[in-house]
Scaffold this active site. Sequence first.
Site, PDB file in Angstrom:
ATOM      1  N   LYS A 120       0.828  -1.208   0.000  1.00 59.37           N
ATOM      2  CA  LYS A 120       0.000   0.000   0.000  1.00 59.37           C
ATOM      3  C   LYS A 120       0.863   1.259   0.000  1.00 59.37           C
ATOM      4  CE  LYS A 120      -2.342   1.315   3.666  1.00 59.37           C
ATOM      5  NZ  LYS A 120      -3.354   1.359   4.746  1.00 59.37           N
ATOM      6  N   ASP A 138      -6.829   1.579   0.836  1.00 59.52           N
ATOM      7  CA  ASP A 138      -6.946   1.734   2.286  1.00 59.52           C
ATOM      8  C   ASP A 138      -8.390   1.452   2.688  1.00 59.52           C
ATOM      9  OD1 ASP A 138      -8.354   3.934   1.402  1.00 59.52           O
ATOM     10  OD2 ASP A 138      -7.332   5.376   2.693  1.00 59.52           O
TER      11      ASP A 138
END
Length: 211
Positions: A120, A138
């Site tokens: 991420k 997210d």
Amino acid sequence: MSRDEVHELFSRLAEIDPEPTTELEYSTPFELLVAVVLSAQATDVGVNKATRRLYPVANTPQAILDLGEEGLKRHISTIGLFNAKAKNVMALCRILVDQHGGEVPRTREALEALPGVGRKTANVVLNTLFGEGTIAVDTHIFRVSNRTGLAPGKDVRAVEDGLMTVVPPEYLLGAHHWLILHGRYVCKARKPDCPRCIIRDLCRYPDKTLA
């Protein structure tokens, strides 16, 4: 969603925010990298408050190494998990100095080899700094993708893969930020603001809120 609906969704988001970007404050690639590492399980607002104290004192890998782990902790102690994050940032800075000339690397492999940097975080850096069409899923993007029917998935990687498949190429660079901001300010976790949502007619969410 159909292909036409997906195109319309991003067309509307792009119209109200033509140049979306992160809400993390930074002035150099290194500052963004550290801010993203610090933002795990923390808010951008909280991270910005900490980095406003930290960066005037130390905003390069060597400067943070010189500050030392305890010195770093004093500047970021308001952020959740600051002890573990300080340890990761120190180790990250050492690798940047020793292996990358103090510069933030441009490849996913090199980024993900840094302590505290997972897929991420690497996606955020690749997208925001280097203009690559990556999407860092997210909690906001995961929620929006599933609620709307844009790219449903049981986990973040499934949603990421789905988004990479359905997002039109011309919107891929901005998709990450558009979806985060939409989830943060409109499609909120506890009570989505459906009456104010510009994509509500495209959304598949069955429990839309009323004005």
